[in-house]
Enzyme design. Structure first.
Site, short mmCIF file in Angstrom:
data_model
loop_
_atom_site.label_atom_id
_atom_site.label_comp_id
_atom_site.label_asym_id
_atom_site.label_seq_id
_atom_site.Cartn_x
_atom_site.Cartn_y
_atom_site.Cartn_z
N LEU A 153 15.88 -7.87 -43.45
CA LEU A 153 14.82 -8.42 -42.60
C LEU A 153 13.64 -7.45 -42.50
O LEU A 153 12.48 -7.86 -42.64
CB LEU A 153 15.40 -8.72 -41.20
CG LEU A 153 14.45 -9.36 -40.19
CD1 LEU A 153 13.79 -10.61 -40.74
CD2 LEU A 153 15.20 -9.70 -38.90
N SER A 179 27.67 2.33 -39.01
CA SER A 179 26.40 2.96 -38.63
C SER A 179 26.40 3.57 -37.24
O SER A 179 25.41 4.13 -36.82
CB SER A 179 25.27 1.95 -38.76
OG SER A 179 25.48 0.92 -37.82
N GLU A 201 -8.68 -5.29 -10.96
CA GLU A 201 -9.93 -5.11 -10.21
C GLU A 201 -9.77 -5.56 -8.77
O GLU A 201 -10.26 -4.92 -7.84
CB GLU A 201 -11.06 -5.92 -10.86
CG GLU A 201 -11.35 -5.57 -12.32
CD GLU A 201 -10.50 -6.38 -13.29
OE1 GLU A 201 -9.31 -6.63 -13.01
OE2 GLU A 201 -11.04 -6.76 -14.34
N ARG A 211 12.08 -1.05 -25.91
CA ARG A 211 12.57 -2.43 -25.73
C ARG A 211 11.93 -3.04 -24.49
O ARG A 211 11.50 -4.19 -24.51
CB ARG A 211 14.09 -2.43 -25.53
CG ARG A 211 14.87 -2.41 -26.80
CD ARG A 211 16.35 -2.61 -26.48
NE ARG A 211 17.15 -2.44 -27.69
CZ ARG A 211 18.46 -2.41 -27.70
NH1 ARG A 211 19.13 -2.53 -26.56
NH2 ARG A 211 19.12 -2.26 -28.84
N THR A 232 20.52 4.41 -43.08
CA THR A 232 20.76 3.85 -41.75
C THR A 232 22.25 3.59 -41.53
O THR A 232 22.65 3.19 -40.44
CB THR A 232 20.02 2.51 -41.59
OG1 THR A 232 20.49 1.61 -42.60
CG2 THR A 232 18.52 2.70 -41.73
N ALA A 233 23.06 3.78 -42.58
CA ALA A 233 24.50 3.49 -42.48
C ALA A 233 25.22 4.14 -43.66
O ALA A 233 24.58 4.60 -44.62
CB ALA A 233 24.74 1.98 -42.51
N CYS A 282 -12.34 -10.29 -16.31
CA CYS A 282 -12.31 -11.69 -16.76
C CYS A 282 -13.41 -12.50 -16.07
O CYS A 282 -13.82 -12.21 -14.94
CB CYS A 282 -10.94 -12.30 -16.51
SG CYS A 282 -10.50 -12.45 -14.78
N TRP A 304 27.46 6.45 -34.53
CA TRP A 304 26.12 6.49 -33.99
C TRP A 304 25.32 7.46 -34.82
O TRP A 304 25.79 8.57 -35.05
CB TRP A 304 26.13 6.98 -32.54
CG TRP A 304 26.87 6.05 -31.62
CD1 TRP A 304 28.15 6.13 -31.21
CD2 TRP A 304 26.30 4.89 -31.00
NE1 TRP A 304 28.43 5.09 -30.36
CE2 TRP A 304 27.31 4.31 -30.22
CE3 TRP A 304 25.04 4.29 -31.05
CZ2 TRP A 304 27.09 3.15 -29.48
CZ3 TRP A 304 24.84 3.14 -30.31
CH2 TRP A 304 25.86 2.58 -29.53
C1 AOF Z 1 -8.57 -8.56 -15.99
N1 AOF Z 1 -7.77 -7.80 -15.20
O1 AOF Z 1 -5.79 -7.16 -14.50
C2 AOF Z 1 -5.92 -8.78 -16.18
C3 AOF Z 1 -6.78 -9.54 -17.00
O2 AOF Z 1 -3.90 -16.27 -15.70
P1 AOF Z 1 -4.60 -15.08 -15.15
O3 AOF Z 1 -5.57 -15.40 -14.07
O4 AOF Z 1 -3.66 -13.96 -14.75
O5 AOF Z 1 -5.51 -14.48 -16.34
C4 AOF Z 1 -4.91 -13.89 -17.43
C5 AOF Z 1 -5.96 -13.44 -18.41
O6 AOF Z 1 -6.87 -12.59 -17.73
C6 AOF Z 1 -5.38 -12.60 -19.53
O7 AOF Z 1 -5.02 -13.38 -20.63
C7 AOF Z 1 -6.53 -11.66 -19.85
O8 AOF Z 1 -7.48 -12.28 -20.69
C8 AOF Z 1 -7.09 -11.43 -18.50
N2 AOF Z 1 -6.30 -10.37 -17.88
N3 AOF Z 1 -8.07 -9.40 -16.88
O9 AOF Z 1 -9.79 -8.45 -15.88
C9 AOF Z 1 -6.47 -7.87 -15.24
N4 AOF Z 1 -4.60 -8.88 -16.24
ZN ZN Z 2 -9.49 -10.71 -13.93
#
Ligand code: AOF
Ligand code: ZN
Length: 355
Positions: A289, A162, A46, A178, A155-156, A69, A164
């Site tokens: 696993l 295994s 934001e 990843r 898988t093998a 937030c 490729w």
């Molecule tokens: C948002 N917009 O782009 C993100 C949010 O430690 P901070 O200040 O970076 O806060 C991290 C927390 O804020 C994260 O765990 C999540 O709850 C929120 N992330 N919130 O509005 C964002 N990255």
């Molecule tokens: Zn935020």
């Protein structure tokens, strides 16, 4: 919101342990600001979008992929910044289950007279932050098992050989999965047999996933490739046994855990990982696993690359589960998506909870 999701995806490999979040500020169909969260500690989506708008956004709408937030974390609350800018309407894809936010962001906006809507493109936003959302809701990470199999489901070879099975295009695709993961989890069997590096090889910035070895008897060789490069490796072994000094000296982080008849207590391991702010775990391991995770109900997603070849009798499948007595015992899965990668078919599935 589709544009906000596209922006959020730019942070796919770098925001860990924070969620990937995108924001578009618009006046009707006219976009005035775009932003996304790039890394923890940096500005939230934001704030980036407000900075991108080079004129007043008073009375305009903010589309955000996650609830803004309301807390002071590494950065000040986004709700305050949106109110100060005079945003009149906020459209959110998914609420933020982080206990520090959890509806309070939406509540504060509503109390201040902002028109708030939620749920737009919620499925896409959920998929983008499956790990963060699962960790906040349940206290354990999202677990994705990746496996390459033949048409006859192996898988093998019986000998264990295994390499490729999947083709080059599939192997390249795996690197992206990843790169978005916080952890690549494998077993000691795979480490001893293949000595893998388990690095994410993609172009551009990526926060390398932590490599984790489930190794009940602390047998990981201090000379393994996992301990030979700058990315971090954590070995989880029996808390009743002494941790080999050579393993620690080789740079491994060692995590003592409960070990039962079936090996490392996987639920305990996953919980410990969530406490370390691990969002997405990608499992690249042998049948034992993967089978144990599935049996314990700890698998959220399965990524199968099926190659057009037959590997003959006696080779393992992706999940060890022993012979079933009746069809009633079979595991049902739901196909989310099928895509072609070269000659291979990629199938993405989740456990089917209707059964
Ligand atoms: C948002 N917009 O782009 C993100 C949010 O430690 P901070 O200040 O970076 O806060 C991290 C927390 O804020 C994260 O765990 C999540 O709850 C929120 N992330 N919130 O509005 C964002 N990255
Ligand atoms: Zn935020």
């Amino acid at each position: 919101m589709a544009e906000a999701l596209r922006l959020a995806r730019k942070g796919l490999y770098t925001t860990d342990p924070n969620p990937r979040v995108g924001c578009v500020i618009a006046d009707g169909a006219q976009v005035s600001g775009r932003g996304w969260h790039q890394r923890a500690g940096g500005p939230h989506a934001e704030i980036a979008a407000l900075r991108d708008a080079n004129h007043s956004v008073r009375g305009q709408t903010a589309y955000v992929t996650l609830e803004p937030c309301s807390h002071h974390g590494r950065t000040p609350p986004c709700v305050g910044a949106l109110l100060e800018a005079g945003i009149a309407r906020v459209v959110v894809a998914v609420p933020d289950p982080n206990p520090a936010v959890a509806g309070e962001g939406l509540g504060q906006l509503r109390e201040s007279g902002v028109d708030v809507q939620t749920g737009l493109m919620a499925n896409e936003a959920e998929a983008l932050n499956c790990g963060f959302l699962t960790r906040m809701r349940t206290g354990r990470p999202w677990v994705r098992v990746k496996s390459a199999i033949s048409l006859d489901g192996r898988t093998a070879l019986r000998s264990g050989e295994s390499q490729w099975i999947s083709g080059e295009a599939s192997r390249r695709d795996v690197q992206h999965w990843r790169a978005r993961s916080s952890v690549i989890l494998t077993g000691i069997g795979t480490v001893l047999a293949d000595d893998p590096s388990l690095l994410a090889r993609v172009e551009g910035p990526v926060s390398q996933p932590l490599r984790v070895v489930a190794d009940s008897r602390w047998r990981t060789p201090p000379t393994s490739r996992l301990l030979d490069d700058p990315a971090q490796t954590l070995v989880a072994g029996d808390r009743e046994l002494p941790v080999p000094a050579a393993l620690k000296a080789a740079g491994a982080a060692c995590l003592p855990v409960t070990v039962g008849a079936g090996g490392v207590d996987l639920a305990e391991l996953l919980e410990a990982l969530a406490q370390r702010e691990i969002n997405e775990v990608q499992v690249e391991a042998g049948a034992q696993l993967c089978g144990s995770l599935l049996a314990a109900g700890l698998v959220d997603e399965i990524l199968i690359y099926q190659a057009p070849m037959l590997l003959g009798d006696g080779g393992p499948g992706p999940f060890a589960m022993g012979p079933l007595e009746s069809m009633a015992e079979r595991t049902h899965l739901k196909v989310l998506e099928t895509t072609h990668f070269g000659d291979d078919l990629r199938i993405r599935l989740i456990p089917d909870t209707r059964h």
